[in-house]
Design an enzyme around this catalytic site. Structure first.
Site, PDB file in Angstrom:
ATOM      1  N   SER A 191       0.805  -1.120   0.051  1.00 15.23           N
ATOM      2  CA  SER A 191      -0.006   0.059  -0.061  1.00 15.23           C
ATOM      3  C   SER A 191       0.869   1.269   0.096  1.00 15.23           C
ATOM      4  O   SER A 191       2.287   1.104   0.291  1.00 15.23           O
ATOM      5  CB  SER A 191      -0.865  -0.042   1.166  1.00 15.23           C
ATOM      6  OG  SER A 191      -0.259   0.409   2.199  1.00 15.23           O
ATOM      7  N   ASP A 192       0.466   2.124  -0.362  1.00 12.15           N
ATOM      8  CA  ASP A 192       1.174   3.692  -0.234  1.00 12.15           C
ATOM      9  C   ASP A 192       0.971   3.846   1.289  1.00 12.15           C
ATOM     10  O   ASP A 192      -0.011   3.272   1.981  1.00 12.15           O
ATOM     11  CB  ASP A 192       0.225   4.720  -0.855  1.00 12.15           C
ATOM     12  CG  ASP A 192       1.313   5.914  -1.237  1.00 12.15           C
ATOM     13  OD1 ASP A 192       2.228   5.967  -0.254  1.00 12.15           O
ATOM     14  OD2 ASP A 192       1.317   6.671  -2.207  1.00 12.15           O
ATOM     15  N   CYS A 193       1.701   4.678   1.833  1.00  8.82           N
ATOM     16  CA  CYS A 193       1.750   4.858   3.409  1.00  8.82           C
ATOM     17  C   CYS A 193       0.544   5.219   4.071  1.00  8.82           C
ATOM     18  O   CYS A 193      -0.126   6.477   3.630  1.00  8.82           O
ATOM     19  CB  CYS A 193       2.948   5.513   3.659  1.00  8.82           C
ATOM     20  SG  CYS A 193       4.540   4.718   3.379  1.00  8.82           S
TER      21      CYS A 193
ATOM     22  N   ALA B 191      -2.489   3.901   3.348  1.00  2.88           N
ATOM     23  CA  ALA B 191      -3.610   3.628   2.600  1.00  2.88           C
ATOM     24  C   ALA B 191      -4.487   2.717   3.140  1.00  2.88           C
ATOM     25  O   ALA B 191      -5.942   2.957   2.732  1.00  2.88           O
ATOM     26  CB  ALA B 191      -3.266   3.535   1.252  1.00  2.88           C
TER      27      ALA B 191
END
Length: 854
Positions: free
Chosen positions: A344-346, A348
């Site tokens: 995931s993006d941070c 997310a």
């Protein structure tokens, strides 16, 4: 944990061992304990690794046996983990597992345009030891302006490789020679790791989102607005940094470092007028997904063989990217064959519940992302809520095991479970190979080849070295080393600002910033005017910086900030001769005023040119390098800002006045076009005759033929391969200066409309030509790929009819035909006819002879 582990080992099965064996076992345990302590106490010059060969117990671990396939090693490792240990590995800062000799691992590292470090966040790279800096290449948007895939590959590559270098034969046919180059980002990453300053070798790069809207703060990180360029950049960079050959196919299981293509998908808004990426729900048509947003990721996975993918914050048509099974599992893994980990993006995962309100409770968010196919959480959410999600029967342990299999497979492919890295293939890369002269030269080459000359009235540039004895250098970006490197950069080795670069050519330089900061809210024009009089030439270095465009900050205007335009105009009118305007910026700026101002003789776009940018810029201004860069994004006028940035449609809607996006669809006015760029010389083109000017796509009948188009999937691989044809273009340098030139091949349909692109790039290449020299460039046209576009439901189709290939002002027509190719059949019939006649004559002769005889 260690004491309990020892006691458990010394229970009943051990009481039957001999005293000697017990002593040996205790000695082994002592050695193992020492090695476990080293996991958390390794000195800074010792890189972290597992499966230490000096530890006797590692011999009993199948996951340490390098002779076994990686999938069997991973299965063994995962089977040994407790549930708590498994959960601890699902986040970017993965905990150590001391009882198995496994150190902690940091998944998050950055290397967008050089090994990077971002302060105040947990990352795998540190510059606090013997290595204090890393080579800073130009920001990606400028590197893309070179239109040079070989350069992109070399920047990413991790070790000395063999690379094609272009030269010309007597027959003026383009050919290749083999040269050795010392490459950059990957080798510097390994050097930092070997020095004990890295806790991970997974780099979350490249950013391959389409630069759809010029206001996007992160557009600078991307290769621009074109899907083909972005896809080719992804493939070249990923192959380079992971250790594959330029052509691909030689990677195997081992990774030099791991690349991660991001942000999957349709992510190009950060924070615009109060709408942020965390809550933004992008309404994207299947048509635009198919031929604009998705192709770079498909190329990155299928051709680049990226080992990582990052799912984006935003939602697509209501569904969070990281919770979208169709996107992560069905498309990436199923259709494209992705074999790696998905992060995931941070944070997310947390925003799915906390900010988007997509689920009812945190455990639902955990369940959704794991069942969708995500493996790693950049954040703490999976560590905090996976246990309770299992208790509530929302998550199966098998989903966790699948994620761990993907994660540990990458760490093993990196060689981190193969014992002492000093004895591994990349163990000899030392700190002396970080900021090496070879890499600094490559950074300079990248800056030289990316910088774009936008205006050069009356051939103001290049300046004559013998005639210029004094310069006035003005502007807030003239002497800022921080502006040079853009975002996601590490501390540069030896930055050279534009002012410093110019000082190497002219000793008598007067400098004034013109504004106190780039936003230019304070007007210092009167003070700057004082240094203009009496100088031979004025160079203005203006533009943007990270206060104006960056992650989490989109622009609302396309004009120069604050009083910059006023400063430029007044200085230009006061100067003795037309001035030179240099722009440092990632996104485009509406400089129509400067384009039309006769007092501004030359305009140069230098992006964020990296640590060698000042030297490259000075070389171009004084003619030691001939500029050849071309814009990888359209430069729009300010009135485009009337369109909401949230409108994701690529195609125009004339009835509502919506002009569309990017050069492929945009129908409005432009400041500068995609692919625009001047040179100190001029080039001419000539299409050589095509081997065929008709493409027959007729393998089977189709209901769509009546509609005038045919689906690519229906044609099949065999026909698509068979229909490819070479396109050869003769390019000549008609000027008096040697130059490197990017050749861009576009295609347009004779009949426009039907939501098809106005034109689109289908191929590009670079050629070095001496003054007066010519060469032949060979490109390949693949009708199924290059002549196709998406219809309403997202199916890629090819239209029947005429197309025009174009390079510069030259065009060549080809025609797509769905009917039967009768040319070969006619030839065959002409060959068969004489044989039939011969048979007939022989038959007639024999028949007549028999009649006479009897």
């Amino acid at each position: 944990m260690i004491v309990r582990y020892m006691l458990r080992i010394n229970q009943n099965p051990m009481r039957h061992l001999s005293t000697r064996k017990m002593k040996l076992l205790n000695l082994s345990l002592l050695i193992h304990l020492c090695s476990l302590l080293l996991v958390s106490t390794q000195p800074t010059d010792q890189p972290p690794f597992s499966c230490d060969s000096t530890d006797p117990l590692t011999k009993s671990y199948k996951f340490c046996k390098t002779t076994l396939p990686i999938n069997r090693r991973v299965e063994d490792l995962v089977s040994r983990l407790t549930l708590d240990e498994k959960i601890s590995q699902l986040v970017n800062t993965a905990a150590a597992i001391p009882r198995l000799g496994i150190p902690g691992y940091e998944w998050w590292s950055e290397a967008l345009h050089g090994v990077a470090f971002v302060a105040n966040i947990s990352q795998g790279i540190r510059f606090n030891g013997t290595i204090r800096s890393a080579t800073s290449f130009p920001q990606v948007i400028l590197t893309a302006a070179s239109f040079d895939p070989y350069l992109w590959y070399r920047i990413g590559q991790a070790s000395p490789i063999t690379l094609y270098s272009i030269f010309k034969l007597d027959l003026d046919i383009l050919s290749f020679s083999l040269c050795d180059y010392e490459q950059a980002i990957g080798i510097e990453a390994r050097g930092v790791y070997n020095a004990g300053q890295a806790r991970g070798m997974t780099f979350w790069t490249p950013n391959i989102n389409i630069f759809r809207d010029p206001r996007w703060g992160r557009g600078q990180e991307t290769p621009g607005e074109d899907p083909l360029v972005t896809g080719k950049y992804a493939v070249s960079f990923v192959r380079g940094i992971q250790g594959d050959s330029f052509e691909g196919g030689k990677l195997g299981e081992s990774l030099q470092v791991s690349a991660c293509c991001k942000h999957f998908t349709a992510y190009d808004l950060d924070n615009w007028k109060g709408i942020n990426r965390f809550v933004f729900d992008a309404n994207v048509t299947l048509q635009d997904l198919a031929d604009t947003y998705q192709p770079p990721f498909q190329s990155c996975i299928e051709k680049g063989k990226a080992s990582g993918v990052m799912c984006a914050y935003n939602r697509i048509n209501g569904v969070p990217n990281c919770a979208d099974y169709n996107l992560l599992s069905k498309t990436a893994r199923g259709q494209w064959g992705f074999n790696g980990y998905i992060t995931s993006d941070c944070d997310a995962v947390s925003i799915i519940y906390d900010e988007q309100g997509y689920v009812k409770e945190p455990e639902d968010a955990v369940a959704d992302v794991l069942t969708a196919g995500m493996d790693l959480d950049c954040g703490e959410y999976l560590k905090n809520y996976t246990g309770s999600a299992i208790e509530k029967k929302k998550v199966a342990v098998s989903d966790i095991d699948r994620a761990l299999h993907n994660l540990f497979s990458i760490r093993m492919r990196l060689g981190l479970f193969n014992g002492n890295p000093a004895k591994q293939p990349f163990g000899n890369i030392g700190s002396d190979q970080v900021c090496s002269q070879e890499h600094l030269n490559l950074a300079l080459e990248a800056a030289r080849n990316g910088i774009v000359l936008l205006k050069n009235d009356n051939r103001l540039l290049p300046l004559a070295k013998t005639e210029i004895t004094s310069l006035a250098v003005i502007g807030p970006n003239a002497n800022s080393s921080e502006t040079l490197v853009g975002n996601y950069a590490g501390p540069p080795c030896n930055p050279v600002t534009p002012l410093q670069g110019l000082q190497s050519y002219v000793k008598n330089i007067n400098y004034h910033p013109g504004c106190s900061t780039v936003n230019c809210s304070s007007d210092l024009t009167d003070e700057a005017m004082k240094i203009v009089k009496g100088t031979d030439q004025v160079v203005l270095v203006m533009g943007l910086d990270q206060t104006q465009e960056r992650e989490a900050h989109d622009r609302v205007d396309l004009v120069l900030p604050g009083h910059q335009q006023k400063l430029v105009t007044r200085i230009a009118s006061a100067a003795n001769k037309p001035v030179i305007l240099v722009l440092l910026c990632g996104g485009p700026v509406d400089i129509t005023f400067a384009k039309n101002d006769q007092n501004i003789g030359s305009i140069i776009w230098a992006g964020y040119p990296g640590e060698a940018g000042g030297r490259a810029l000075a070389e171009i201004i004084f003619g030691d390098h001939n500029p050849g860069g071309r814009l990888p994004i359209t430069w729009y006028p300010q009135n485009l800002t009337k369109i909401p940035m949230t409108d994701m449609r690529m195609r125009p809607e004339p009835s509502s006045g919506y002009p569309g996006r990017t050069y492929r669809f945009y129908q409005g006015l432009k400041v500068f076009e995609f692919g625009y760029g001047l040179s100190y010389t001029n080039y001419s083109y000539e299409f050589l005759p095509l081997t065929k000017d008709k493409v027959y796509l007729n393998n089977q009948s189709s209901d769509k033929i009546a509609l005038g188009y045919k689906s690519v999937s229906e044609m099949g691989t065999e026909l698509c391969e068979k229909s490819k044809l070479p396109v050869t273009v003769r390019v000549q340098n008609n000027g008096e200066m040697d130059g490197k030139h990017a050749v861009l091949l576009f295609v347009r349909q004779a009949k426009t409309g039907n939501e098809r692109p106005i034109k689109q790039l289908v191929g590009f290449n670079n050629v070095d030509l001496k003054a007066g020299e010519k060469a032949e460039i060979k490109l390949e046209l693949s009708p199924c790929e290059h002549l196709s576009s998406a219809e309403g439901e997202g199916q890629m189709v090819v239209d029947e009819g005429s197309y025009f290939l174009s390079i510069g002002d030259k065009e060549s027509e080809i025609t797509v035909v769905f009917s039967e190719d009768t040319s070969d059949a006619a030839t065959s019939k002409l060959m068969i006819l004489p044989r039939i006649l011969i048979f007939f004559y022989i038959y007639s002769f024999i028949h007549s002879f028999l009649c006479i005889l009897f």
